[in-house]
Design a protein around this motif. Structure first.
Motif, PDB file in Angstrom:
ATOM      1  N   ARG A   1       0.839  -1.210   0.000  1.00 38.66           N
ATOM      2  CA  ARG A   1       0.000   0.000   0.000  1.00 38.66           C
ATOM      3  C   ARG A   1       0.870   1.255   0.000  1.00 38.66           C
ATOM      4  N   ASP A   2       1.888   1.259   0.856  1.00 35.15           N
ATOM      5  CA  ASP A   2       2.703   2.474   0.969  1.00 35.15           C
ATOM      6  C   ASP A   2       3.489   2.732  -0.308  1.00 35.15           C
ATOM      7  N   GLU A   3       3.894   1.647  -0.970  1.00 38.96           N
ATOM      8  CA  GLU A   3       4.576   1.841  -2.255  1.00 38.96           C
ATOM      9  C   GLU A   3       3.630   2.476  -3.262  1.00 38.96           C
ATOM     10  N   ALA A   4       2.390   1.946  -3.306  1.00 36.38           N
ATOM     11  CA  ALA A   4       1.398   2.479  -4.257  1.00 36.38           C
ATOM     12  C   ALA A   4       1.085   3.937  -3.938  1.00 36.38           C
ATOM     13  N   VAL A   5       0.923   4.255  -2.650  1.00 37.71           N
ATOM     14  CA  VAL A   5       0.606   5.638  -2.266  1.00 37.71           C
ATOM     15  C   VAL A   5       1.785   6.554  -2.598  1.00 37.71           C
ATOM     16  N   GLY A   6       2.997   6.078  -2.272  1.00 38.09           N
ATOM     17  CA  GLY A   6       4.194   6.881  -2.558  1.00 38.09           C
ATOM     18  C   GLY A   6       4.275   7.215  -4.040  1.00 38.09           C
ATOM     19  N   ALA A   7       3.991   6.202  -4.886  1.00 36.41           N
ATOM     20  CA  ALA A   7       4.076   6.419  -6.337  1.00 36.41           C
ATOM     21  C   ALA A   7       2.987   7.381  -6.808  1.00 36.41           C
ATOM     22  N   ALA A   8       1.769   7.171  -6.301  1.00 33.49           N
ATOM     23  CA  ALA A   8       0.654   8.034  -6.734  1.00 33.49           C
ATOM     24  C   ALA A   8       0.916   9.484  -6.324  1.00 33.49           C
ATOM     25  N   LEU A   9       1.411   9.676  -5.101  1.00 33.07           N
ATOM     26  CA  LEU A   9       1.660  11.051  -4.641  1.00 33.07           C
ATOM     27  C   LEU A   9       2.822  11.676  -5.405  1.00 33.07           C
ATOM     28  N   ALA A  10       3.868  10.860  -5.632  1.00 38.53           N
ATOM     29  CA  ALA A  10       5.028  11.396  -6.363  1.00 38.53           C
ATOM     30  C   ALA A  10       4.588  11.894  -7.737  1.00 38.53           C
ATOM     31  N   GLY A  11       3.661  11.145  -8.358  1.00 34.38           N
ATOM     32  CA  GLY A  11       3.144  11.544  -9.682  1.00 34.38           C
ATOM     33  C   GLY A  11       2.479  12.917  -9.632  1.00 34.38           C
ATOM     34  N   ALA A  12       1.955  13.263  -8.446  1.00 32.72           N
ATOM     35  CA  ALA A  12       1.280  14.563  -8.312  1.00 32.72           C
ATOM     36  C   ALA A  12       2.201  15.589  -7.657  1.00 32.72           C
ATOM     37  N   GLY A  13       3.480  15.244  -7.541  1.00 32.29           N
ATOM     38  CA  GLY A  13       4.446  16.191  -6.971  1.00 32.29           C
ATOM     39  C   GLY A  13       4.383  16.298  -5.448  1.00 32.29           C
ATOM     40  N   VAL A  14       3.841  15.261  -4.804  1.00 30.62           N
ATOM     41  CA  VAL A  14       3.728  15.286  -3.338  1.00 30.62           C
ATOM     42  C   VAL A  14       4.679  14.244  -2.761  1.00 30.62           C
ATOM     43  N   GLU A  15       5.379  14.621  -1.690  1.00 33.49           N
ATOM     44  CA  GLU A  15       6.309  13.674  -1.058  1.00 33.49           C
ATOM     45  C   GLU A  15       5.585  12.885   0.022  1.00 33.49           C
ATOM     46  N   LEU A  16       5.805  11.555   0.048  1.00 37.52           N
ATOM     47  CA  LEU A  16       5.359  10.728   1.178  1.00 37.52           C
ATOM     48  C   LEU A  16       6.593  10.469   2.028  1.00 37.52           C
ATOM     49  N   ARG A  17       6.596  10.988   3.258  1.00 37.78           N
ATOM     50  CA  ARG A  17       7.768  10.840   4.129  1.00 37.78           C
ATOM     51  C   ARG A  17       7.400   9.926   5.292  1.00 37.78           C
ATOM     52  N   LEU A  18       8.121   8.802   5.408  1.00 34.62           N
ATOM     53  CA  LEU A  18       7.840   7.863   6.498  1.00 34.62           C
ATOM     54  C   LEU A  18       8.803   8.130   7.645  1.00 34.62           C
ATOM     55  N   VAL A  19       8.250   8.440   8.799  1.00 39.66           N
ATOM     56  CA  VAL A  19       9.063   8.824   9.954  1.00 39.66           C
ATOM     57  C   VAL A  19       8.612   8.011  11.162  1.00 39.66           C
ATOM     58  N   GLY A  20       9.557   7.293  11.791  1.00 40.19           N
ATOM     59  CA  GLY A  20       9.207   6.499  12.972  1.00 40.19           C
ATOM     60  C   GLY A  20       8.466   5.231  12.576  1.00 40.19           C
ATOM     61  N   SER A  21       8.101   4.444  13.566  1.00 41.09           N
ATOM     62  CA  SER A  21       7.426   3.171  13.303  1.00 41.09           C
ATOM     63  C   SER A  21       6.711   2.730  14.575  1.00 41.09           C
ATOM     64  N   PRO A  22       5.921   1.677  14.508  1.00 43.10           N
ATOM     65  CA  PRO A  22       5.247   1.209  15.740  1.00 43.10           C
ATOM     66  C   PRO A  22       6.172   0.409  16.662  1.00 43.10           C
ATOM     67  N   TYR A  23       7.451   0.420  16.407  1.00 46.14           N
ATOM     68  CA  TYR A  23       8.385  -0.413  17.174  1.00 46.14           C
ATOM     69  C   TYR A  23       9.512   0.434  17.758  1.00 46.14           C
ATOM     70  N   ALA A  24      10.120  -0.087  18.852  1.00 42.23           N
ATOM     71  CA  ALA A  24      11.272   0.615  19.440  1.00 42.23           C
ATOM     72  C   ALA A  24      12.442   0.539  18.471  1.00 42.23           C
ATOM     73  N   VAL A  25      12.606  -0.631  17.837  1.00 45.92           N
ATOM     74  CA  VAL A  25      13.640  -0.812  16.820  1.00 45.92           C
ATOM     75  C   VAL A  25      12.930  -1.306  15.560  1.00 45.92           C
ATOM     76  N   GLU A  26      13.082  -0.580  14.486  1.00 44.68           N
ATOM     77  CA  GLU A  26      12.359  -0.924  13.253  1.00 44.68           C
ATOM     78  C   GLU A  26      12.680  -2.329  12.769  1.00 44.68           C
ATOM     79  N   PRO A  27      11.699  -3.066  12.280  1.00 44.46           N
ATOM     80  CA  PRO A  27      11.986  -4.353  11.638  1.00 44.46           C
ATOM     81  C   PRO A  27      13.036  -4.181  10.545  1.00 44.46           C
ATOM     82  N   GLY A  28      13.947  -5.152  10.451  1.00 47.67           N
ATOM     83  CA  GLY A  28      14.999  -5.103   9.429  1.00 47.67           C
ATOM     84  C   GLY A  28      16.251  -4.381   9.886  1.00 47.67           C
ATOM     85  N   ARG A  29      16.177  -3.676  11.017  1.00 49.82           N
ATOM     86  CA  ARG A  29      17.300  -2.853  11.463  1.00 49.82           C
ATOM     87  C   ARG A  29      18.394  -3.692  12.139  1.00 49.82           C
ATOM     88  N   VAL A  30      17.980  -4.621  13.004  1.00 49.13           N
ATOM     89  CA  VAL A  30      18.942  -5.427  13.759  1.00 49.13           C
ATOM     90  C   VAL A  30      19.237  -6.703  12.965  1.00 49.13           C
TER      91      VAL A  30
END
Ligand SMILES: Cc1cc2nc3c(=O)[nH]c(=O)nc-3n(C[C@H](O)[C@H](O)[C@H](O)COP(=O)(O)OP(=O)(O)OC[C@H]3O[C@@H](n4cnc5c(N)ncnc54)[C@H](O)[C@@H]3O)c2cc1C
Length: 467
Positions: A99-128
């Motif tokens: 979903r976020d990829e699709a939204v990011g692409a759709a917004l980018a097409g309209a000149g809008v940035e999708l900025r992802l900041v923070g996460s629901p976790y203390a340490v983001e998945p994939g980080r450790v």
């Protein structure tokens, strides 16, 4: 600035909101996505609707709720507002990532940035990761690396937070009716629950967490799932030098570990992490259906299983120890596919969470990477006697057993001929000892036909099937 609210229904300790507030006046937008709303059970929908209503109040009535495809709705909102930035907390489940990829692409097409900041976790998945850069597959080394990585302090609410008016929305959804009584949704209730746990539960957590009758765990799981609290806020109040605190921190880490496993292996939401375990024979047909229905309805004749399943129905929540026992019973006594049980749990739980639920099931079913070995089969009577010795838990949910003495409460059929009977409570639908042997035989069958060793089979270890 658009703050796209997803699983972070709070104002405190919210990096995405802080980022949006730093850029200007904030329009909080929630998109009711039919794919998620439709597939959630009534308890989760009710909790979400209540938490949204609270957020609307907290934002002075500015929460804009739209219904539809997130990409379409957000693009339309940005166009109407002439906004160039959407800020959201990252989300990591397989659907959320697509979903976020699709939204990011759709917004980018309209000149809008999708900025992802923070996460629901203390340490983001994939980080450790392991030293070689690959994902951890076993909890204990992951948890060590997770602690070593660490997390920042909780973020205060933005000092300057101006809300702005958004274009027309559909309004916060009405709270759907649910048969279960769910906890009070929202950030304020989450904080009260946490303070109560700090006062009454945390210091004795290590001793009491496995006692479902005492019911002294935090019950914060729905608040964590919907982001009414961030785990960082909780971890900041933990003193890991104390045993109970360290044990509780480790439970929070299980949540992060399972999210990490799902991030690395998105298919694990639907398929067994141990591919060889897909060979396990499972039952189907009318008898299997009747047994599944008895399990769902809490009338298997095993009190600890039935009490758990009735707690699930009445409270949309179940104690962790009992989740393990009830799940084991479905897989190893009824020989049903773990996915059926996982789906039922997801439809009933107010804290239903794809990563924690499906990997919790895989752990019990012995199909996960870091799972209990399949041949370790929970005996529901012994588990009941060990963890609920006075029967306080089972009597709470099975009033039929109120007159049964403590020593018989986990096996009421043993006292059938005595004067005091178990008030209409059913006999067991299966014989645990026979089904345990059947489960082990099926395991041996799957193992012998598997190309790779099945889990729990340490080379040179004791083989319980060949004793
Ligand atoms: C078959 C099965 C299904 C489960 N399904 C879910 C689910 O859908 N959603 C969910 O949040 N948890 C699930 N769990 C994990 C656990 O049972 C619940 O998180 C816990 O019972 C929630 O109660 P609590 O908030 O009082 O927990 P506490 O004991 O107070 O623990 C604090 C927090 O740590 C996390 N946590 C604790 N134990 C676990 C665990 N074993 N795995 C992952 N996180 C954990 C939760 O976020 C919990 O709120 C499942 C476990 C099993 C065995």
């Amino acid at each position: 600035m658009v703050w796209w609210v997803r699983r972070d229904l709070r104002l405190e300790d919210n990096p995405a909101l802080a980022e949006a507030a730093g850029e200007g006046a904030v329009v909080p937008v929630f998109v009711l996505d039919e794919k998620l709303w439709g597939s959630s059970g009534a308890p989760r929908r009710a909790f979400l609707a209540g938490a949204l209503a609270e957020l609307e109040r907290a934002s002075g009535g500015h929460l804009l709720v739209r219904r539809g495809e997130p990409a379409t709705e957000l693009a339309a909102v940005c166009e109407q507002l002439r906004a160039a930035l959407v800020v959201a907390a990252a989300d990591f489940g397989p659907y959320a990532r697509r979903r976020d990829e699709a939204v990011g692409a759709a917004l980018a097409g309209a000149g809008v940035e999708l900025r992802l900041v923070g996460s629901p976790y203390a340490v983001e998945p994939g980080r450790v990761r392991k030293a070689d850069g690959t994902a951890f597959r076993v909890f204990t080394p992951y948890s060590r690396a997770w602690v070593a990585h660490g997390w920042g302090p909780p973020l205060p609410r933005p000092e300057r937070l101006d809300w702005a008016e958004g274009p027309g929305g559909v309004g916060v959804p009405a709270v759907p009716a649910t048969a279960a009584s769910i906890p009070e949704p929202g950030e304020a209730a989450a904080r009260r629950r946490f303070e109560a746990f700090l006062r009454d539960g945390l210091d004795s957590y290590a001793e009491e967490r496995n006692d479902p009758g005492a019911d002294r765990t935090s019950r914060l799981s729905p608040y964590l799932h919907f982001g009414c609290l961030h785990p960082r806020t909780l971890l900041a109040r933990v003193d890991a030098r104390r045993r109970s605190h360290a044990t509780w921190r480790s439970e929070l880490c299980w949540r992060e570990f399972y999210a990490d496993v799902l991030w690395h292996q998105p298919d694990s939401a639907r398929t067994s992490l141990q591919a060889g375990m897909e060979r396990m024979r499972v039952d189907s047909g009318p008898l299997a259906e009747a047994r599944f229905a008895a399990w769902c309805e809490g009338r298997t004749g095993y009190p600890i299983v039935d009490a758990g399943m009735r707690q699930l129905r009445t409270e949309a929540w179940m104690h962790n120890r009992v989740r393990m026992i009830a799940a084991s019973f479905l897989v190893k006594d009824l020989h049903l596919d773990w996915r059926r049980g996982a789906r039922w749990f997801m439809s009933q739980l107010v804290d239903g969470d794809l990563a924690s639920n499906n990997h919790g099931w895989q752990w019990v079913a012995g199909t996960g990477t870091d799972a209990a070995p399949y041949y370790r089969v929970f005996n529901p009577v012994l588990q009941g006697r060990k963890f609920d010795p006075t029967g306080a838990y089972v009597r709470r949910y099975l009033p039929e057993l109120s007159g049964v003495p403590d020593e018989a409460v986990h096996a009421p059929w043993e006292m059938r001929r005595r004067p005091l009977d178990a008030g209409g409570y059913p006999d067991p639908i299966v014989d645990h000892h026979a089904e345990r042997n059947e489960a082990l035989a099926r395991y041996a069958e799957a193992r012998d036909g598997a190309e790779h060793p099945l889990p729990g089979w340490e080379a040179g270890g004791r083989d319980p099937l060949r004793r």
